[in-house]
Design an enzyme around this catalytic site. Structure first.
Site, PDB file in Angstrom:
ATOM      1  N   HIS A   1       0.386 -16.308  -6.325  1.00  0.00           N
ATOM      2  CA  HIS A   1       0.374 -14.943  -5.787  1.00  0.00           C
ATOM      3  C   HIS A   1      -0.982 -14.712  -5.117  1.00  0.00           C
ATOM      4  CE1 HIS A   1       0.292 -10.510  -6.119  1.00  0.00           C
ATOM      5  NE2 HIS A   1       1.597 -10.556  -6.303  1.00  0.00           N
TER       6      HIS A   1
ATOM      7  N   ASP B   1      -1.285 -17.884 -14.155  1.00  0.00           N
ATOM      8  CA  ASP B   1      -0.820 -16.514 -13.958  1.00  0.00           C
ATOM      9  C   ASP B   1       0.441 -16.325 -14.815  1.00  0.00           C
ATOM     10  OD1 ASP B   1       0.347 -14.201 -13.028  1.00  0.00           O
ATOM     11  OD2 ASP B   1       0.275 -14.755 -10.907  1.00  0.00           O
TER      12      ASP B   1
ATOM     13  N   GLN C   1       4.726 -12.988 -14.481  1.00  0.00           N
ATOM     14  CA  GLN C   1       6.192 -13.030 -14.566  1.00  0.00           C
ATOM     15  C   GLN C   1       6.623 -13.612 -15.904  1.00  0.00           C
ATOM     16  OE1 GLN C   1       8.073 -11.570 -12.390  1.00  0.00           O
ATOM     17  NE2 GLN C   1       6.373 -11.133 -11.004  1.00  0.00           N
TER      18      GLN C   1
ATOM     19  N   LYS D   1       4.392  -4.928 -15.843  1.00  0.00           N
ATOM     20  CA  LYS D   1       5.530  -5.837 -15.698  1.00  0.00           C
ATOM     21  C   LYS D   1       6.211  -6.110 -17.039  1.00  0.00           C
ATOM     22  CE  LYS D   1       4.623  -8.402 -11.421  1.00  0.00           C
ATOM     23  NZ  LYS D   1       3.735  -7.527 -10.705  1.00  0.00           N
TER      24      LYS D   1
ATOM     25  N   CYS E   1       3.784 -11.065  -1.574  1.00  0.00           N
ATOM     26  CA  CYS E   1       2.405 -11.475  -1.876  1.00  0.00           C
ATOM     27  C   CYS E   1       2.290 -12.982  -2.032  1.00  0.00           C
ATOM     28  CB  CYS E   1       1.857 -10.779  -3.121  1.00  0.00           C
ATOM     29  SG  CYS E   1       1.893  -9.001  -2.995  1.00  0.00           S
TER      30      CYS E   1
END
Lengths: 402, 152
Positions: free
Chosen positions: A121, A196, A199, A222, A357
Site C-alpha cells: 500500500h 502491513d 487487512q 479496519k 492506494c
C-alpha cells in the site's frame, strides 16, 4: 443473535450491500457505546495527573495496549499507539532515518537495499521510498506471479538487504503472503521484516512472533473500531534501539536547557502529544470481539470468486480460494471501474473503485485501476448474490449494441 | 436505476462507445507545440485517468482536436462531445464553451444548459454526482490549458 445485529450501521442501512470493508469496516455497537460513555463520564488526561479519574483513564488506555499485544502474540511494551497505520509506518521509517550508529542493526546506509513486495500500500511504499532517498539506499521490489502473489524472495534477498516489507494480506489481491517463509530468508541475510497487517487483522489471528515479523502495523478502523487510531508493533530489542522521531509532551523523562533531553523507554518514547485516548479505550471491545470470533470465510471467498466466470470479468488476484480472504479486485473489460461502482451504487451495493492506494501493483497487472468488493465478519450471502447478479449486468448496460 | 439513467444519458453512453477525436497516438504531441499546434495533458489523481489533447489551429480557428487516453464513460463521452463542439470554433468561442460547461457542472443539477452546449447539455445530470464532476471536466480543463499554452 446474528453478528450483523452487533453493528448499528446495518440497522440504519438494512438494504445496503456494504462491500467496502477493506477500506473501512463498520463499527461495533459496543465500540460506539464505550467511546460515548468514556467521553461523557470518564474523560481525563492519561499519564499526567494523579487524581483517580486520570489514573483510571490511564489504566484503561494501557489495558488496551495489553489486549492488542495479546491479539498479536506480543508483549504490551511492544505496541506503540499511533494515529493510523500510515502514522505507524511513517513513525517507523522516520525513526529508522534517525539512527546514527552505523553498527546498529537498524542502520540504513548508502547502497543498502530496502526490498518491498509490489502489493505494498502507498502507506508502506512511500515512507520507505523517502527513507531510501534520504539515506541513498536502493528501493527494490520482489517479483510477483501473474496472479499477483509475491515470489522469488530467496533470490532477491541478499547481503545488502536491510529491510524486507511484505504485507500479510493484500488489499487488492486478497491473497495471504507467506510472511513466515520470507522472514526466515530475510533473517538469514540479517534483514528486518516489516509487515502491513491492516487487512490481515480483520481476517485472521496474525501471530507476529510465529511469523518472525520484526515490525508491523494496523489500524483500528479496519477492525470495527474508531478512526484516528493505529498501532506499530516492534520486537522489544529493536524498539529499544529505535530512536523517537516525534518529540513533545508525554515522551520525555526530563528536559534541560543546556543538554539533550532524556526520553522515556519504548513504547512511550514514541508517543508524543495527546494520544487518541477515547478512541483507544473504545477499541477494547473490538479487540475482545476479534479474539473470540469463530468465522470461516471460505464459503464467502468461494462464492465471490464465481465472478471470474462472468464474461468480460478479469480478477486481479489468485483464482484459488486457498490462502485467500474475501477481498476481490476486478476489472470489467470495456467498462471503467468508476462506471462499475456507479452502476453498483445505483443498485444498493457499495464497492470501491480506483487504484486502491496500490498504483505499483495495478501497473504490474496492466490496469490503471480496478473495482473491489470486500467482505468482513458481518457480511451475508445475499450481498454477494446481489453483487454477482449486478456484475453480470454491467457489460450489457454499458456496452449494449456491441 | 432512475438515478443511473439520469447520469448515463443515452447520448453519453453512445459517445463513450464511439468517441470522436480519440487517437491511438498523438503524432508530434508534446514534442511539437508550435504556432498552429497546441498540446496539454491532464490527470485525475483519484482514479489515475490521464488524457493528452492536441489542438491544431489555423490562426484563431480550431481545425482539429485529437486526444489520447483511457477514462470512464463520463470522461470519454465528455471528450468526444467536446471535440465535436469546439472543432471549427475560434479559440475564444471554445474558451467560452468551457465556461458554460464549468457553470453547468458547478450548478448541482439546477443550472440550465445554454443551447450552444448542444449534446454537452446531457451532462447536466452529472452535476448531481459530485464525485463524477471531475470526470466530465477532465477533457475540458485540459483543452483550456492547451489553448492557454498555445505558441509558448
Amino acid at each position: 443473535m446474528s453478528i450483523r445485529s452487533l453493528f448499528p450501521f446495518f440497522l440504519a442501512n438494512p438494504d445496503l450491500a456494504y462491500l467496502d470493508s477493506a477500506a473501512t469496516s463498520q463499527k461495533l455497537g459496543a465500540v460506539i457505546e464505550k467511546e460515548r460513555i468514556f467521553s461523557s463520564a470518564f474523560n481525563a488526561p492519561i499519564r499526567r495527573s494523579t487524581y483517580s479519574l486520570a489514573f483510571e483513564a490511564t489504566e484503561e488506555f494501557e489495558n488496551v495496549r495489553g489486549k492488542i499485544a495479546a491479539l498479536l502474540g506480543a508483549k504490551a511494551e511492544e505496541i506503540v499507539f499511533s494515529s493510523s497505520a500510515t502514522g505507524a509506518f511513517n513513525l517507523l521509517a522516520n525513526s529508522l532515518g534517525y539512527v546514527e550508529d552505523p553498527q546498529s542493526p537498524l542502520f540504513i546506509g548508502e547502497g543498502d537495499e530496502i526490498l518491498l513486495s509490489r502489493s505494498e500500500h502507498n502507506s508502506v511504499l512511500l515512507p520507505f521510498q523517502e527513507l531510501a532517498r534520504r539515506r541513498r539506499a536502493d528501493l527494490k521490489f520482489l517479483p510477483m506471479t501473474e496472479e499477483g502473489e509475491v515470489c522469488g524472495w530467496e533470490e532477491a534477498i541478499g547481503e545488502k538487504t536491510k529491510i524486507v516489507a511484505v504485507s500479510r494480506l493484500s488489499n487488492v489481491t486478497g491473497a495471504f503472503a507467506p510472511v513466515g517463509k520470507i522472514a526466515k530468508a530475510a533473517h538469514g541475510a540479517g534483514a528486518l521484516v516489516v509487515s502491513d497487517l491492516c487487512q490481515a487483522a480483520a481476517h485472521e489471528r496474525t501471530d507476529v512472533k510465529a511469523l518472525g515479523i520484526d515490525f508491523a502495523a494496523f489500524s483500528a478502523h479496519k477492525v470495527f473500531g474508531p478512526t484516528g487510531l493505529g498501532f506499530l508493533y516492534g520486537a522489544k530489542p529493536l524498539l529499544d534501539l529505535l530512536p523517537p522521531s516525534l518529540f513533545g509532551g508525554g515522551m520525555v523523562e526530563s528536559a534541560w536547557e543546556g543538554k539533550r533531553a532524556v526520553y522515556k523507554k519504548a513504547p512511550w518514547k514514541f508517543e508524543a502529544g495527546t494520544q487518541p485516548v477515547s478512541q483507544a479505550i473504545a477499541l477494547g471491545p473490538a479487540i475482545d470481539f476479534l479474539k473470540n470470533r469463530e468465522h470461516d470465510e471460505g464459503l464467502f471467498t468461494r462464492r465471490l470468486l464465481e465472478a471470474a466466470s462472468i464474461p468480460g470479468v478479469k480478477i486481479l488476484g489468485p483464482l484459488s480460494p486457498e490462502n485467500r480472504a474475501p477481498i476481490l479486485s476486478f476489472v470489467v473489460e470495456g467498462v471503467h471501474p468508476h462506471d462499475v461502482a456507479q452502476f453498483m451504487d445505483a443498485n444498493g451495493i457499495a464497492v470501491r473503485s480506483g487504484h486502491q492506494c496500490a498504483q505499483i501493483l495495478h501497473r504490474a497487472f496492466g490496469y490503471p485501476s480496478s473495482a473491489r468488493a470486500s467482505l468482513s465478519i458481518y457480511s451475508e450471502m445475499w450481498e454477494v448474490d446481489r453483487f454477482l447478479d449486478l456484475l453480470s449486468g454491467v457489460r450489457p448496460y454499458f456496452l449494449k449494441g456491441e | 436505476m432512475e438515478d443511473l439513467s439520469n447520469l448515463y444519458q443515452e447520448v453519453i453512453l453512445e459517445a463513450a462507445k464511439d468517441a470522436h477525436g480519440r487517437k491511438e497516438d498523438l503524432e508530434g504531441g508534446a514534442l511539437a507545440p508550435s504556432s498552429h499546434c497546441a498540446y496539454a495533458s491532464g490527470f485525475n489523481p483519484s482514479c489515475g485517468d490521464e488524457v493528452e489533447i492536441k489542438v491544431e489551429t489555423d490562426g484563431e480557428a480550431i481545425k482539429e482536436v485529437s486526444w489520447k487516453g483511457e477514462g470512464c464513460a463520463i470522461c470519454t463521452a465528455s471528450l468526444s462531445i467536446m471535440t465535436d463542439l469546439v472543432e471549427g470554433k475560434s479559440r475564444q468561442e471554445a474558451l467560452s464553451l468551457y465556461k458554460d460547461f464549468l457553470g453547468l457542472m458547478n450548478g448541482r443539477g439546477a443550472a440550465e444548459a445554454p443551447e450552444r452546449l448542444k449534446d454537452a447539455a446531457a451532462f447536466k445530470g452529472v452535476a448531481k454526482f459530485p464525485m463524477r464532476i471531475k470526470c466530465a471536466l477532465l477533457g475540458w480543463t485540459t483543452l483550456k490549458e492547451a489553448l492557454g499554452g498555445e505558441g509558448k
